[in-house]
Design a protein around this motif. Structure first.
Motif, short mmCIF file in Angstrom:
data_model
loop_
_atom_site.label_atom_id
_atom_site.label_comp_id
_atom_site.label_asym_id
_atom_site.label_seq_id
_atom_site.Cartn_x
_atom_site.Cartn_y
_atom_site.Cartn_z
N ARG A 79 42.17 41.15 36.17
CA ARG A 79 41.97 39.70 36.20
C ARG A 79 40.61 39.31 36.76
NH1 ARG A 79 46.51 41.48 35.52
NH2 ARG A 79 48.15 40.34 34.41
N GLY A 80 39.73 40.30 36.83
CA GLY A 80 38.34 40.00 37.15
C GLY A 80 37.98 40.04 38.61
N PHE A 81 38.90 40.48 39.46
CA PHE A 81 38.59 40.56 40.89
C PHE A 81 37.97 41.91 41.21
CE2 PHE A 81 42.19 37.61 40.54
CZ PHE A 81 41.64 36.49 41.15
N TYR A 93 42.00 31.91 36.06
CA TYR A 93 42.24 30.53 36.53
C TYR A 93 42.78 29.65 35.40
CZ TYR A 93 39.85 31.50 40.94
OH TYR A 93 39.50 32.01 42.17
N MET A 94 42.28 29.84 34.20
CA MET A 94 42.69 29.02 33.08
C MET A 94 44.14 29.30 32.65
SD MET A 94 39.16 29.42 30.87
CE MET A 94 39.82 28.72 29.37
N GLU A 95 44.57 30.56 32.86
CA GLU A 95 45.89 30.97 32.37
C GLU A 95 46.98 30.87 33.42
OE1 GLU A 95 45.14 34.88 30.93
OE2 GLU A 95 44.12 34.19 29.10
N HIS A 96 46.67 30.31 34.60
CA HIS A 96 47.65 30.21 35.66
C HIS A 96 47.76 28.78 36.19
CE1 HIS A 96 47.09 34.54 35.50
NE2 HIS A 96 48.17 34.68 36.23
N THR A 97 48.92 28.47 36.71
CA THR A 97 49.16 27.16 37.29
C THR A 97 48.47 27.09 38.66
OG1 THR A 97 51.15 27.76 38.53
CG2 THR A 97 51.42 27.19 36.20
N ILE A 139 36.61 39.80 21.73
CA ILE A 139 35.58 39.45 22.70
C ILE A 139 35.89 38.07 23.26
CG2 ILE A 139 33.11 39.04 23.06
CD1 ILE A 139 32.54 40.92 20.74
N SER A 140 36.05 37.97 24.57
CA SER A 140 36.37 36.71 25.21
C SER A 140 35.10 35.92 25.48
CB SER A 140 37.12 36.96 26.51
OG SER A 140 37.30 35.74 27.21
N LEU A 141 35.19 34.61 25.38
CA LEU A 141 34.08 33.73 25.69
C LEU A 141 33.94 33.51 27.20
CD1 LEU A 141 34.56 30.99 22.94
CD2 LEU A 141 32.92 32.88 22.95
N PHE A 142 34.96 33.91 27.96
CA PHE A 142 34.99 33.65 29.39
C PHE A 142 35.13 34.95 30.18
CE2 PHE A 142 36.83 30.02 27.16
CZ PHE A 142 36.06 28.97 27.65
N PRO A 143 34.51 35.03 31.34
CA PRO A 143 34.72 36.20 32.21
C PRO A 143 36.19 36.30 32.62
CG PRO A 143 32.87 34.86 32.97
CD PRO A 143 33.58 34.06 31.92
N PRO A 144 36.66 37.51 32.94
CA PRO A 144 38.08 37.70 33.27
C PRO A 144 38.58 36.79 34.39
CG PRO A 144 37.03 39.82 32.97
CD PRO A 144 35.94 38.79 32.91
N LYS A 145 37.77 36.57 35.41
CA LYS A 145 38.23 35.74 36.53
C LYS A 145 38.40 34.29 36.12
CE LYS A 145 37.60 35.32 41.53
NZ LYS A 145 36.77 35.71 42.69
#
Length: 243
Positions: free
Chosen positions: A151-153, A15-19, A5-11
């Protein structure tokens, strides 16, 4: 079996996992000599995807969110805020192919402020001597759409087809019980084009049971279709109307 279970929404995770240029941080950590092999034809973006049994197309997820948005052509993407706007790709392929397939990560990051996407409408042609190119474009349409969804889009699946021979694969990878979009700009060329287009929508209805069909183009009668249809005013008709 435990469920992550992620603490953050996919979108937000995206943003966190990309430059800032839209490149996956995981990818930047791979040694340069290995990176070329890993990123060839977007293979490094397959994580989390599932594929169909017959042609190994990415299997898209259903979309049943809002369809009350303004349309923005990919060619005009830099002129809009993206708020309550859907980016569409009902254009000649050369206007988006290189940005979307050859530079998918960077392009996705640059358009990520849009609230909605239609999956890219890579062309399928009639009467080709081989179905290879049509199948390749079907794969790419599903791949980009599923990449965005994971990725939440909010990505709306689009349905394209070529000649009658394309119906052995052109519906594969589309979700069932989902909103599905289709281009309606070519159905008035001649009687054959109109008949194939109507046949395609009836096949879509029978096999995928869409909750709503979005048609990009002028209103037109579709015999023997029972699924609700919403026509979206295309930009060509708008120009003539205001001209």
């Amino acid at each position: 079996m435990t469920t992550h279970i992620s603490l953050f929404p996919p979108k937000e995770l995206y943003y966190m996992e990309h430059t800032p240029k839209g490149v996956s941080i995981k990818t930047t950590m791979i040694p340069k000599r290995q990176r070329r092999k890993v990123i060839y034809d977007n293979m490094h973006l397959m994580e989390g995807m599932t594929f169909t049994a017959t042609h190994s197309f990415p299997q898209m997820l259903p979309y049943n969110d809002s369809t009350d948005f303004e349309l923005v052509s990919f060619s005009d993407r830099k002129k809009h805020t993206g708020k309550n706007e859907a980016l569409i790709f009902f254009l000649d392929d050369y206007r988006f192919r290189n940005q979307l397939w050859c530079d998918l990560e960077r392009t996705t990051f640059s358009i990520s402020h849009y609230d909605y996407f239609f999956t890219p409408d890579f062309s399928l042609w009639r009467d080709l001597p081989t179905e290879y190119y049509n199948q390749q474009n079907t794969f790419r349409t599903r791949f980009v759409g599923l990449f965005w969804q994971l990725r939440g889009f909010k990505a709306i699946p689009t349905f394209s087809f070529g000649g009658l021979q394309s119906f052995s694969y052109c519906l594969e990878g589309l979700p069932s019980n989902s909103v599905i979009a289709v281009c309606g700009l070519s159905n008035r060329k001649d009687a054959q084009a109109y008949n194939i287009w109507c046949y395609a929508l009836r096949r879509l209805e029978a096999e995928k049971h869409p909750t709503l069909i979005l048609v990009y183009g002028p209103e037109i009668e579709i015999p023997d279709l029972h699924t609700p249809v919403k026509f979206l005013k295309d930009f060509i008709s708008k120009r003539f109307r205001h001209g």
